[in-house]
Design an enzyme around this catalytic site. Structure first.
Site, short mmCIF file in Angstrom:
data_model
loop_
_atom_site.label_atom_id
_atom_site.label_comp_id
_atom_site.label_asym_id
_atom_site.label_seq_id
_atom_site.Cartn_x
_atom_site.Cartn_y
_atom_site.Cartn_z
N ALA A 104 1.32 8.61 -1.22
CA ALA A 104 0.52 9.72 -1.73
C ALA A 104 1.43 10.86 -2.16
O ALA A 104 2.19 11.41 -1.36
CB ALA A 104 -0.47 10.19 -0.66
N GLN B 88 0.78 6.65 -6.26
CA GLN B 88 -0.52 7.22 -5.94
C GLN B 88 -0.42 8.74 -6.05
O GLN B 88 0.47 9.35 -5.46
CB GLN B 88 -0.94 6.83 -4.53
N TYR C 199 -9.49 13.18 2.05
CA TYR C 199 -8.71 14.12 1.25
C TYR C 199 -9.62 14.76 0.19
O TYR C 199 -10.83 14.57 0.19
CB TYR C 199 -7.50 13.42 0.66
N SER D 148 0.83 -1.20 0.00
CA SER D 148 0.00 0.00 0.00
C SER D 148 0.87 1.25 0.00
O SER D 148 1.97 1.25 0.55
CB SER D 148 -0.89 0.02 1.25
N ARG E 5 -8.27 4.54 -5.22
CA ARG E 5 -8.48 4.17 -3.82
C ARG E 5 -9.70 4.89 -3.28
O ARG E 5 -9.84 6.11 -3.45
CB ARG E 5 -7.25 4.50 -2.97
N LEU F 48 -5.39 -4.81 8.10
CA LEU F 48 -5.11 -5.84 9.09
C LEU F 48 -5.08 -7.23 8.47
O LEU F 48 -5.71 -8.17 8.96
CB LEU F 48 -6.11 -5.76 10.26
N GLY G 33 0.03 -3.07 4.33
CA GLY G 33 0.53 -1.79 4.77
C GLY G 33 1.45 -1.91 5.96
O GLY G 33 2.64 -2.19 5.83
N ARG G 34 0.91 -1.75 7.15
CA ARG G 34 1.74 -1.75 8.36
C ARG G 34 2.52 -3.05 8.53
O ARG G 34 3.66 -3.04 9.02
CB ARG G 34 0.86 -1.49 9.58
N CYS H 44 2.63 7.02 3.55
CA CYS H 44 3.37 8.27 3.64
C CYS H 44 4.56 8.13 4.60
O CYS H 44 4.43 7.56 5.68
CB CYS H 44 2.46 9.39 4.12
#
Length: 380
Positions: free
Chosen positions: A59, A101, A188, A24, A236, A307, A329-330, A27
């Site tokens: 982004a 992105q 956003y 993903s 997205r 997750l 992601g994380r 930032c």
């Protein structure tokens, strides 16, 4: 060696991903003047060496005022192209597809980096020389108490923003990226038009869902018109806004049908971000049902995110048809070799071709180590 869907190559237009695992856009808030540096090269490069099929650059603002923070990447100038080209080339060198992105932060622009408070820029930031700038949105509603009050875009400034997205997409192509994603989520700018929480316009760009979709669809249509036809376009979305009175999954399905008509290839299904609070349940894989519903009801490709923490969970998502791609992601930040570990976990490494690629070599070694560790731990 068993075959699993997660590690089957997948073709999107003329671009082929070596597997269905993507990183993903996340930032880093580490740029200066919108320019990449060695931090970005190292951070993103480790995911390519870690075996992911597609890696999305964070982004990237289409105008200076579209940055979330002073540390955001930018694509508002041709001067940004060489640094980003270096990133794209490095990702491809290790077998990944390079994606980016493009975004405008809208009412959440001119904010602090997370480790500096994660709110609107304040006096402590001014002392560091980081001044705020005017922010814009669909309406003049601030993101939250204490945040800067935005100015509602006019027809003239909307045209400028749309052109900025188009120009950024051209630069992304010039920099060598093969996938582009338009950020239409998380509160956003484009999401601020979509959501009834933030859009109280009285013109043709407000009101019912048809009006609220109008500007985001105009931007996406303009980007698709100039983005090479052999390269895929992602969007997205916040499948649900996070507030019950915001965008619903039913609204997103309507939006996704319009995206499909504009030749969008993948709807990247996230959620939340329109406000600081989140009113929906969240647990492992909590956003996967959104990707599944959009995919099944619209007949468009989707990416699931949120997750997803191991290879078996990711394989179950694509094997069952809940999504076409799985975005990490994380967990990727915690384990840049997530894809290699998943490959070893699922037993998909070919022992007859251990030297086919750097990721294959590492995955084969990891699979062997896993066997050794299991054998050792089983001894009395």
């Amino acid at each position: 060696m068993g075959k699993v869907k997660l590690f089957e190559p997948v073709a999107l237009r003329d671009v082929t991903l070596r597997n269905r695992l993507i990183v993903s856009p996340m930032c880093q808030y580490s740029a200066q003047g919108g320019h990449v540096n060695d931090h970005h090269l190292i951070n993103l490069g480790r995911f390519a060496m870690g075996g992911f099929g597609l890696i999305m650059v964070e982004a990237t603002a289409v105008v200076p005022g579209g940055r979330i923070t002073h540390g955001d990447l930018g694509l508002w100038s041709d001067d940004h192209i060489p640094g980003l080209r270096r990133i794209a080339e490095a990702l491809k060198m290790y077998g990944a597809v390079a994606g980016i992105q493009i975004a405008h932060a809208g009412p959440k622009a001119a904010s602090q980096r997370p480790w500096q408070g994660n709110g609107a820029l304040d006096d402590s930031d001014f002392q560091r020389g980081e001044q705020p700038w005017p922010v814009v949105s669909a309406s003049n509603k601030p993101y939250a108490d204490g945040w800067l009050k935005p100015t509602a875009l006019t027809s003239a400034t909307m045209a400028e923003v749309k052109q900025a997205f188009v120009d950024a997409a051209r630069r992304a192509d010039a920099a060598g990226f093969d996938v582009i994603e338009v950020h239409c989520a998380h509160g956003y700018l484009l999401n601020s038009f979509l959501s009834p929480v933030t859009n109280d316009r009285k013109d043709e760009y407000g009101g019912d869902l048809e009006g609220r979709m109008r500007f985001p669809l105009e931007v996406i249509q303009a980007v698709r018109a100039i983005w090479p036809q052999d390269k895929p376009l992602f969007v997205r979305v916040s499948a649900v806004d996070g507030l019950r009175e915001g965008m619903s999954i039913e609204d997103t399905i309507v939006f996704a049908r319009r995206l499909k008509a504009l030749s969008v290839d993948i709807v990247d299904c996230s959620s939340g971000g329109i406000a600081p609070r989140y009113e929906y349940p969240s647990s492992y894989g909590y956003q996967v049902p959104y990707a599944q519903k959009v995919r099944s009801e619209v007949g468009i490709g989707t990416a699931a995110v949120g997750l997803i923490v191991n290879g078996r969970q990711a394989e179950a998502i694509v094997e069952s048809g809940q999504a076409d791609l799985v975005a990490i992601g994380r967990e990727a930040l915690a384990d840049p070799n997530f894809a290699l570990h998943a490959e070893a976990e699922l037993g998909t490494v070919d022992p007859k071709a251990p030297f086919a690629s750097w990721p294959t070599q590492v995955a084969w070694w990891l699979q062997g180590r896993a066997v050794q560790i299991q054998t050792f731990s089983g001894r009395s």
